[in-house]
Design a protein around this motif. Structure first.
Motif, PDB file in Angstrom:
ATOM      1  N   THR A  81      19.102  20.519  24.955  1.00  0.00           N
ATOM      2  CA  THR A  81      17.941  20.877  24.862  1.00  0.00           C
ATOM      3  C   THR A  81      17.177  19.381  26.386  1.00  0.00           C
ATOM      4  OG1 THR A  81      17.986  21.206  22.667  1.00  0.00           O
ATOM      5  CG2 THR A  81      15.999  20.362  23.276  1.00  0.00           C
ATOM      6  N   LEU A  82      16.892  18.227  26.290  1.00  0.00           N
ATOM      7  CA  LEU A  82      16.553  17.365  27.332  1.00  0.00           C
ATOM      8  C   LEU A  82      17.241  18.177  28.454  1.00  0.00           C
ATOM      9  CD1 LEU A  82      17.828  13.747  25.654  1.00  0.00           C
ATOM     10  CD2 LEU A  82      15.827  15.320  25.250  1.00  0.00           C
ATOM     11  N   GLY A  83      18.372  18.930  28.820  1.00  0.00           N
ATOM     12  CA  GLY A  83      18.591  19.147  29.890  1.00  0.00           C
ATOM     13  C   GLY A  83      17.988  20.138  30.184  1.00  0.00           C
ATOM     14  N   VAL A  84      17.527  21.046  29.751  1.00  0.00           N
ATOM     15  CA  VAL A  84      16.890  22.181  29.859  1.00  0.00           C
ATOM     16  C   VAL A  84      15.467  21.890  29.870  1.00  0.00           C
ATOM     17  CG1 VAL A  84      15.856  24.555  28.922  1.00  0.00           C
ATOM     18  CG2 VAL A  84      18.331  24.497  28.675  1.00  0.00           C
ATOM     19  N   LEU A  85      14.999  21.237  29.387  1.00  0.00           N
ATOM     20  CA  LEU A  85      13.740  20.739  29.922  1.00  0.00           C
ATOM     21  C   LEU A  85      13.076  20.296  30.794  1.00  0.00           C
ATOM     22  CD1 LEU A  85      12.714  19.268  25.711  1.00  0.00           C
ATOM     23  CD2 LEU A  85      11.520  21.347  27.222  1.00  0.00           C
ATOM     24  N   ALA A  86      14.326  19.006  31.425  1.00  0.00           N
ATOM     25  CA  ALA A  86      14.285  17.634  32.357  1.00  0.00           C
ATOM     26  C   ALA A  86      14.284  19.246  33.676  1.00  0.00           C
ATOM     27  CB  ALA A  86      15.498  17.074  32.503  1.00  0.00           C
ATOM     28  N   SER A  87      14.997  19.873  33.717  1.00  0.00           N
ATOM     29  CA  SER A  87      15.199  21.176  34.363  1.00  0.00           C
ATOM     30  C   SER A  87      14.085  21.417  34.352  1.00  0.00           C
ATOM     31  CB  SER A  87      16.946  22.167  34.127  1.00  0.00           C
ATOM     32  OG  SER A  87      17.641  21.243  34.246  1.00  0.00           O
ATOM     33  N   LEU A  88      13.825  21.735  33.716  1.00  0.00           N
ATOM     34  CA  LEU A  88      12.222  22.815  34.517  1.00  0.00           C
ATOM     35  C   LEU A  88      10.712  22.194  34.821  1.00  0.00           C
ATOM     36  CD1 LEU A  88      12.132  25.294  30.263  1.00  0.00           C
ATOM     37  CD2 LEU A  88      12.063  26.300  32.871  1.00  0.00           C
ATOM     38  N   ALA A  89      10.839  20.711  34.132  1.00  0.00           N
ATOM     39  CA  ALA A  89      10.306  20.159  34.888  1.00  0.00           C
ATOM     40  C   ALA A  89      10.289  20.006  35.907  1.00  0.00           C
ATOM     41  CB  ALA A  89      10.210  18.610  33.865  1.00  0.00           C
ATOM     42  N   LEU A  90      10.974  19.162  36.603  1.00  0.00           N
ATOM     43  CA  LEU A  90      12.064  19.167  37.804  1.00  0.00           C
ATOM     44  C   LEU A  90      11.735  19.538  38.620  1.00  0.00           C
ATOM     45  CD1 LEU A  90      14.606  16.578  37.030  1.00  0.00           C
ATOM     46  CD2 LEU A  90      11.853  16.162  38.309  1.00  0.00           C
ATOM     47  N   VAL A  91      12.052  20.808  37.869  1.00  0.00           N
ATOM     48  CA  VAL A  91      12.249  22.467  38.986  1.00  0.00           C
ATOM     49  C   VAL A  91      10.900  23.328  39.005  1.00  0.00           C
ATOM     50  CG1 VAL A  91      13.643  24.931  39.689  1.00  0.00           C
ATOM     51  CG2 VAL A  91      14.587  22.448  38.795  1.00  0.00           C
ATOM     52  N   ARG A  92      10.167  23.306  38.281  1.00  0.00           N
ATOM     53  CA  ARG A  92       8.788  24.314  38.154  1.00  0.00           C
ATOM     54  C   ARG A  92       8.297  23.910  38.291  1.00  0.00           C
ATOM     55  NH1 ARG A  92      11.885  27.941  39.142  1.00  0.00           N
ATOM     56  NH2 ARG A  92      12.354  29.987  37.588  1.00  0.00           N
ATOM     57  N   TYR A  93       8.072  22.367  38.008  1.00  0.00           N
ATOM     58  CA  TYR A  93       6.753  21.376  38.425  1.00  0.00           C
ATOM     59  C   TYR A  93       6.530  20.069  39.217  1.00  0.00           C
ATOM     60  CZ  TYR A  93       5.439  24.240  33.626  1.00  0.00           C
ATOM     61  OH  TYR A  93       5.649  25.059  32.780  1.00  0.00           O
ATOM     62  N   ARG A  94       5.220  19.766  39.514  1.00  0.00           N
ATOM     63  CA  ARG A  94       5.220  18.584  40.470  1.00  0.00           C
ATOM     64  C   ARG A  94       5.724  17.563  39.801  1.00  0.00           C
ATOM     65  NH1 ARG A  94       5.052  19.367  45.641  1.00  0.00           N
ATOM     66  NH2 ARG A  94       3.850  21.705  46.916  1.00  0.00           N
ATOM     67  N   VAL A  95       6.445  16.458  39.223  1.00  0.00           N
ATOM     68  CA  VAL A  95       6.550  15.531  38.542  1.00  0.00           C
ATOM     69  C   VAL A  95       6.972  14.418  39.756  1.00  0.00           C
ATOM     70  CG1 VAL A  95       7.832  13.797  37.269  1.00  0.00           C
ATOM     71  CG2 VAL A  95       7.781  16.988  37.169  1.00  0.00           C
ATOM     72  N   PRO A  96       5.479  13.069  39.292  1.00  0.00           N
ATOM     73  CA  PRO A  96       5.532  11.924  40.470  1.00  0.00           C
ATOM     74  C   PRO A  96       7.136  11.290  40.096  1.00  0.00           C
ATOM     75  CG  PRO A  96       3.450  12.052  38.675  1.00  0.00           C
ATOM     76  CD  PRO A  96       4.596  13.510  38.399  1.00  0.00           C
ATOM     77  N   GLY A  97       7.513  10.881  41.416  1.00  0.00           N
ATOM     78  CA  GLY A  97       8.852  10.026  42.008  1.00  0.00           C
ATOM     79  C   GLY A  97       9.916  11.180  40.808  1.00  0.00           C
ATOM     80  N   GLU A  98       9.512  12.482  40.958  1.00  0.00           N
ATOM     81  CA  GLU A  98      10.573  13.424  40.424  1.00  0.00           C
ATOM     82  C   GLU A  98      12.485  13.222  41.115  1.00  0.00           C
ATOM     83  OE1 GLU A  98      10.790  17.559  42.798  1.00  0.00           O
ATOM     84  OE2 GLU A  98       8.986  16.420  42.159  1.00  0.00           O
ATOM     85  N   ASN A  99      11.923  12.832  42.933  1.00  0.00           N
ATOM     86  CA  ASN A  99      13.280  12.116  43.075  1.00  0.00           C
ATOM     87  C   ASN A  99      14.025  10.754  42.689  1.00  0.00           C
ATOM     88  OD1 ASN A  99      13.548  14.467  45.221  1.00  0.00           O
ATOM     89  ND2 ASN A  99      12.427  13.487  46.452  1.00  0.00           N
ATOM     90  N   ILE A 100      13.280   9.926  42.199  1.00  0.00           N
ATOM     91  CA  ILE A 100      13.835   8.492  41.660  1.00  0.00           C
ATOM     92  C   ILE A 100      14.667   8.916  39.928  1.00  0.00           C
ATOM     93  CG2 ILE A 100      13.564   6.509  40.867  1.00  0.00           C
ATOM     94  CD1 ILE A 100      11.280   6.005  42.777  1.00  0.00           C
ATOM     95  N   ILE A 101      14.064  10.407  39.505  1.00  0.00           N
ATOM     96  CA  ILE A 101      13.655  10.469  38.249  1.00  0.00           C
ATOM     97  C   ILE A 101      14.877  11.291  38.174  1.00  0.00           C
ATOM     98  CG2 ILE A 101      13.325  11.944  36.000  1.00  0.00           C
ATOM     99  CD1 ILE A 101      10.395  11.133  36.525  1.00  0.00           C
ATOM    100  N   SER A 102      15.683  12.155  39.005  1.00  0.00           N
ATOM    101  CA  SER A 102      16.849  13.070  39.161  1.00  0.00           C
ATOM    102  C   SER A 102      18.115  12.419  39.533  1.00  0.00           C
ATOM    103  CB  SER A 102      16.294  14.144  40.221  1.00  0.00           C
ATOM    104  OG  SER A 102      17.360  14.970  40.707  1.00  0.00           O
ATOM    105  N   THR A 103      17.846  11.548  39.756  1.00  0.00           N
ATOM    106  CA  THR A 103      18.788  10.330  40.933  1.00  0.00           C
ATOM    107  C   THR A 103      19.355   9.452  39.101  1.00  0.00           C
ATOM    108  OG1 THR A 103      17.843  10.079  42.581  1.00  0.00           O
ATOM    109  CG2 THR A 103      19.932   8.239  42.033  1.00  0.00           C
ATOM    110  N   MET A 104      18.181   8.259  38.174  1.00  0.00           N
ATOM    111  CA  MET A 104      18.097   8.023  37.311  1.00  0.00           C
ATOM    112  C   MET A 104      19.089   9.443  36.256  1.00  0.00           C
ATOM    113  SD  MET A 104      15.097   6.342  37.040  1.00  0.00           S
ATOM    114  CE  MET A 104      15.692   5.224  36.039  1.00  0.00           C
TER     115      MET A 104
END
Length: 264
Positions: free
Chosen positions: A79-102
Motif C-alpha cells: 500500500t505504501l509503495g503504490v502510494l509513494a510511487s504514484l506521488a513520485l512518478v505522477r506528481y511533482r513533489v518538493p525534494g522528491e530525489n531526497i524522499i526517493s533516496t530515503m
C-alpha cells in the motif's frame, strides 16, 4: 584457446551453482531420511519428520506468527509503495530525489546495521519491544523492494491513457481503480510477494526486534540449532524452501496471466 576458455567458464559456473545449491538439495534429501540422526547413508524413505513437525506446538506457533507477520508486512508495504510511487512518478513533489533516496536507503544499508540502529532508536524513545514494532521494522526493510518494482512498472504506463479516461468524465479515483491499478497489478503482486517472502525469511532484523516469547520460523530454527540438530529442522527447511520458491513462481504465473489479459 577460445574454445577452452569458454569451457573453463562453463565449468566454473557449474561449480559455483553446485556450491550454492547442493547444500539445499542435501537438506531436502535428508528431510525424507528414516534415520533419526539425519545423516548419510539414508536408511529409507520416510515422512515421519513432517508428521512430527506438524505436531510440534512451538513450530506451529512460529509458522502462524511468520504467516501473520508476512501478510501484514506485504499489505502495508504494498500500500505504501503504490502510494509513494504514484506521488513520485505522477506528481511533482518538493525534494522528491531526497524522499526517493530515503525510501530506498534501507536496501543500501547492511541489515544488521539497520537492525541495531532501529533498536537503539527504540531504546532512546523508551519503547519496549512488541509485535507492532517488529512489523514496523519489517515494513521499513521491505518497502524499498516494493517501491522499485512498482515504480518501474508505473513509468512504462502511458500517462495519456489516464488522461483520456479523465477527459471522458472519470474522477481521479475512478481512473486509478479502473485504469491505473489494473495495468499496475502485475507489479503490485510482485511487490507483495517480495515483501512477504523477505519478511518470512528474515532472521537478522527479527532477532533484534522481536519481543520475548515471540518466535518466527527462522528464529525458531536458530533456537533449535543451538540445542541439537534434529531431523525436524531438515523437514522445516524443506517446507520453507517450498514456500519461498513456490510463492514467487506462483506470482510469476499470475502476473503472466494478467499481462496476457491486459494485452488482449
Amino acid at each position: 584457446m577460445r574454445g577452452w576458455g569458454w569451457q573453463a567458464i562453463r565449468a566454473w559456473t557449474l561449480l559455483v551453482y553446485a556450491f550454492m545449491f547442493l547444500p539445499i538439495a542435501v537438506v531436502v534429501l535428508l528431510s525424507f531420511n528414516a534415520n533419526q540422526f539425519g545423516s548419510f547413508p539414508m536408511t529409507g524413505f520416510s515422512l515421519q519428520w513432517f508428521v512430527e513437525l506438524s505436531q510440534n506446538d512451538a513450530i506451529l506457533r512460529a509458522f502462524r506468527t511468520s504467516l501473520l507477520l508476512g501478510a501484514l508486512t506485504a499489505a502495508i508495504s504494498t500500500t505504501l509503495g503504490v502510494l509513494a510511487s504514484l506521488a513520485l512518478v505522477r506528481y511533482r513533489v518538493p525534494g522528491e530525489n531526497i524522499i526517493s533516496t530515503m525510501l530506498i536507503a534501507p536496501i543500501l544499508v547492511p541489515e544488521v546495521v539497520l537492525a541495531v540502529a532501529l533498536l537503539l532508536f527504540l531504546n532512546f524513545l523508551s519503547l519496549p519491544k512488541s509485535f507492532p514494532l517488529l512489523l514496523m521494522g519489517h515494513v521499513i526493510f521491505t518497502l524499498p523492494f516494493v517501491l522499485l518494482v512498482v515504480q518501474a512498472r508505473l513509468v512504462s504506463i502511458r500517462r495519456d491513457v489516464e488522461e483520456a479516461a479523465m477527459s471522458l468524465g472519470a474522477s481521479p479515483m475512478q481512473t486509478f481503480f479502473q485504469i491505473t491499478l489494473p495495468l499496475l497489478m502485475p507489479a503490485v503482486l510482485a511487490g507483495a510477494l517480495f515483501a512477504f517472502t523477505i519478511s518470512f525469511d528474515d532472521i537478522t532484523g527479527t532477532l533484534f526486534w522481536k519481543p520475548g516469547g515471540v518466535e518466527t520460523v527462522p528464529t525458531q530454527i536458530f533456537a533449535m540449532l543451538r540445542n541439537s540438530i534434529s531431523p525436524e529442522i531438515n523437514a522445516l527447511g524443506t517446507v520453507m524452501i517450498l514456500i519461498t520458491v513456490g510463492l514467487p513462481l506462483l506470482g510469476l504465473a499470475i502476473a503472466r496471466k494478467i499481462n496476457q489479459k491486459s494485452g488482449a
